[in-house]
Scaffold this active site. Structure first.
Site, PDB file in Angstrom:
ATOM      1  N   HIS A  78       0.991  -1.334   0.140  1.00 49.14           N
ATOM      2  CA  HIS A  78      -0.018   0.000   0.150  1.00 49.14           C
ATOM      3  C   HIS A  78       0.978   1.161  -0.025  1.00 49.14           C
ATOM      4  CE1 HIS A  78      -3.523   2.330   0.868  1.00 49.14           C
ATOM      5  NE2 HIS A  78      -2.957   3.115   1.652  1.00 49.14           N
ATOM      6  N   ASP A 157     -14.930   1.799   7.507  1.00 46.31           N
ATOM      7  CA  ASP A 157     -14.016   2.921   7.042  1.00 46.31           C
ATOM      8  C   ASP A 157     -14.343   3.661   5.827  1.00 46.31           C
ATOM      9  OD1 ASP A 157     -11.257   4.057   6.803  1.00 46.31           O
ATOM     10  OD2 ASP A 157     -11.241   3.212   4.605  1.00 46.31           O
ATOM     11  N   ARG A 164     -14.613  12.070   7.303  1.00 48.27           N
ATOM     12  CA  ARG A 164     -13.417  12.791   7.839  1.00 48.27           C
ATOM     13  C   ARG A 164     -13.012  13.876   6.722  1.00 48.27           C
ATOM     14  NH1 ARG A 164      -9.417   7.911   7.824  1.00 48.27           N
ATOM     15  NH2 ARG A 164      -7.995   9.672   7.858  1.00 48.27           N
ATOM     16  N   SER A 179      -7.674   3.435   9.418  1.00 50.80           N
ATOM     17  CA  SER A 179      -8.363   3.299   8.127  1.00 50.80           C
ATOM     18  C   SER A 179      -7.367   2.478   7.023  1.00 50.80           C
ATOM     19  CB  SER A 179      -8.355   4.944   7.526  1.00 50.80           C
ATOM     20  OG  SER A 179      -8.502   4.769   6.208  1.00 50.80           O
ATOM     21  N   LYS A 183      -8.244  -1.815   6.281  1.00 49.67           N
ATOM     22  CA  LYS A 183      -8.557  -2.495   5.003  1.00 49.67           C
ATOM     23  C   LYS A 183      -7.503  -3.660   4.703  1.00 49.67           C
ATOM     24  CE  LYS A 183      -8.610   1.660   3.686  1.00 49.67           C
ATOM     25  NZ  LYS A 183      -8.674   2.919   3.017  1.00 49.67           N
TER      26      LYS A 183
HETATM   27  N1  URA Z   1      -5.493   6.426   2.846  1.00 52.22           N
HETATM   28  C1  URA Z   1      -6.401   5.690   3.615  1.00 52.22           C
HETATM   29  O1  URA Z   1      -7.052   4.496   3.185  1.00 52.22           O
HETATM   30  N2  URA Z   1      -7.071   6.310   4.323  1.00 52.22           N
HETATM   31  C2  URA Z   1      -6.598   7.502   5.276  1.00 52.22           C
HETATM   32  O2  URA Z   1      -7.070   7.796   6.306  1.00 52.22           O
HETATM   33  C3  URA Z   1      -5.598   7.999   4.370  1.00 52.22           C
HETATM   34  C4  URA Z   1      -4.989   7.450   3.381  1.00 52.22           C
END
Ligand code: URA
Length: 429
Positions: A78, A157, A164, A179, A183
Site C-alpha cells: 500500500h 472505514d 473525515r 483506516s 483494509k
Molecule cells: N488512505 C486511507 O486509506 N485512509 C486514510 O485515512 C488516508 C489514506
C-alpha cells in the site's frame, strides 16, 4: 444504547473499552449512529487523541465487521499516495516473477495524486471489477491480480473516511493508521509492505509525522500478527518522469523492459526485496539482487504481459506504447540551469488540470493526457535540454500547463538532494 456516552468519553480523554469500540463500529456499519454524532466523535479524536490500545481495537473492529476475505495472496502493498507513483504496476508482476502471489485491491485517484485503477484502465479492455472466484483463479495461475476494492471490505472505514473528508478530520495519525490498516487486515494477507510518502507532494509533509504514523501502523500489524515493513520515501519530487495515466503505464513498461528512470526502478526493487524478506526470510541484499535480475532478465515483463491478458487488456496496444496527446508541448532550458527545488503538489496539479485526475470521485479521467517531467533536484540542464513534455487535449490547455509547471520549479543550487528512502520500520526488529 446511544453513542453519546462514547463521544463524551473521548471528548474528556477517558479511554474507550473494547466493548465501547465494538459498539461504536457496529453502529457505524449498520447506520445506527447519525453522521453528526460520528462527526463529533471524530473531532473529539483529533483534539484529544486515542491511546494505542484504543487504536488497535478500533482497527480490528473496522477490519472484522463487514466480510473479511480469506487471504488471496502471500504479499500486499500500500502507498499513501504521491505524484508519479506507479510502483504497483511494476512491483506486482515483479513479485509474481519472484514466486510470490500478490492479489491487491487498489483505489482511484483523487486530487493531485493518481490512482492505480485509473492507470490500469488506460489499457484498452483492462477490467478491474472481477468476481472473487476469478481473482482467486488468476492469482493461483499467474501470481498477480490488481482489482477494485471490494465494497464489503471494512465498510466502517468507507463511512468514516467520507465523513473525515468533509469535517477536517482526515489528518490524525490514529484515524489514518486505523483506516489503512483495517483494509489491509480485512484483506487477510500475511506479509505487507507500506510505502509512506513524505514531502511537498504527499499528504505527510514532515518526516517526524510520517515516522509517527509508520510506527503506529507497524504496531497495529504486530498486534494482529502480521509481518510488515514501512518504507518512508521522498515526495519532494515526482517519482520517475511520467505523470498521468497512459503515460505512467508506458513508463512502467519501460522499467519492466530494463529502461526508464532509475529512481522508479530503485524504489520498486527496494519494495520487492522487503516483500521477499518478509515472506521468505531472504536477507535484504540477496533479495535486492534477485529483484534486479527478475527485472533485467525480462521475467517480470513476461509476467506483466500475462497479467494484462488475464484481465482483458490489449497486449498489442501496451507493446506499441499507449497513445498520448493529441497536443504536445516541449519545454526546453533556455540557459544552463540547476534545479534547486520542486513544488511536487503543483506538478501533480498540472496533470489534474490537463484532465488526468479528478476533483470528485464521480469525475471521469482522460487516459491520454499528462506529462513527462524530467526535472530532478540537484540536476543541471544545458541550454536546449528538454525539461518537460506536456500531452494535452487543446493548445490552450498545453500553454496553461507549461505556465503552471514553470511556476512549480525553482532554479539555483540546492542545499541538499532528497534521498529516495528516508526511513524504515519493520515488525521484524
Ligand atoms: N488512505 C486511507 O486509506 N485512509 C486514510 O485515512 C488516508 C489514506
Amino acid at each position: 444504547m446511544p453513542v453519546l456516552d462514547l463521544i463524551e468519553k473521548t471528548r474528556d480523554g477517558v479511554p474507550l473499552s473494547r466493548e465501547d469500540i465494538d459498539r461504536l463500529v457496529a453502529g457505524i456499519v449498520d447506520n445506527r449512529w447519525p453522521d453528526y454524532q460520528l462527526a463529533a466523535w471524530l473531532m473529539a479524536v483529533v483534539l484529544r487523541g486515542l491511546t494505542d490500545q484504543e487504536t488497535f481495537w478500533l482497527t480490528g473492529a473496522m477490519a472484522e465487521m463487514g466480510r473479511p476475505h480469506p487471504a488471496l495472496g502471500d504479499v500486499d502493498k500500500h502507498s499513501t499516495g504521491g505524484v508519479g507513483d506507479k510502483t504497483t504496476l511494476v512491483l506486482a508482476p515483479l513479485v509474481a516473477a519472484l514466486g510470490l502471489r500478490m492479489a491487491k485491491m487498489s483505489g482511484r485517484g483523487l486530487g493531485h495524486t493518481g490512482g492505480t485503477l485509473d492507470k490500469l484502465e488506460s489499457i484498452p479492455g483492462f477490467r478491474v471489477e472481477l468476481p472473487i472466484d476469478a481473482i482467486r483463479r488468476q492469482v493461483e495461475q499467474i501470481g498477480v491480480a490488481v482489482v477494485a476494492q471490494s465494497r464489503e471490505l471494512a465498510p466502517a472505514d468507507r463511512r468514516l473516511y467520507a465523513l473525515r473528508d468533509v469535517t477536517g478530520t482526515v489528518n490524525h495519525p490514529a484515524l489514518i493508521a486505523s483506516s489503512i490498516m483495517s483494509k489491509k487486515l480485512a484483506a487477510g494477507t500475511p506479509n505487507l509492505v507500506l510505502d509512506v510518502k513524505v514531502g511537498n507532494g504527499a499528504f505527510m509533509t514532515e518526516l517526524r509525522d510520517a515516522n509517527r504514523l509508520a510506527r503506529l501502523m507497524v504496531d497495529i500489524g504486530r498486534y494482529y500478527g502480521r509481518r510488515m515493513t514501512v518504507l518512508m520515501t521522498t515526495m519532494q519530487q515526482p517519482l520517475g518522469w511520467a505523470i498521468g495515466n497512459a503515460v505512467e503505464v508506458n513508463e512502467a513498461v519501460g522499467v519492466l523492459r530494463g529502461e526508464g528512470p532509475s529512481d522508479l526502478r530503485e524504489e520498486v526493487v527496494r519494495l520487492a526485496a522487503e516483500l521477499l524478506h518478509l515472506a521468505k526470510g531472504m536477507p535484504l541484499a540477496e533479495a535486492e539482487t534477485e529483484a534486479h535480475q527478475a527485472l533485467q532478465s525480462g521475467r517480470a515483463w513476461e509476467r506483466f504481459i500475462q497479467w494484462v491478458r488475464w484481465q482483458g487488456g490489449d497486449v498489442a496496444a501496451v507493446e506499441a506504447g499507449l497513445p498520448l496527446g493529441p497536443v504536445t508541448r516541449v519545454w526546453r532550458a533556455e540557459t544552463r540551469v540547476t534545479v534547486q527545488s520542486l513544488n511536487t503538489r503543483a506538478i501533480g496539479e498540472v496533470a489534474l488540470m490537463l484532465g488526468a485526475g479528478r476533483h470528485r470521485l464521480e469525475d471521469a479521467v482522460n487516459p491520454a493526457v499528462g506529462l513527462h517531467c524530467y526535472l530532478k533536484t540537484g540536476r543541471t540542464y544545458e541550454a536546449g535540454d528538454v525539461l518537460a513534455v506536456v500531452y494535452a487535449m487543446t493548445e490552450t490547455a498545453a500553454d496553461d500547463a507549461v505556465k503552471k509547471l514553470t511556476a512549480a520549479v525553482t532554479f539555483g543550487e540546492p542545499e541538499s538532494v532528497p534521498p529516495l528512502v528516508l526511513g524504515r520500520i519493520s515488525t521484524e526488529e
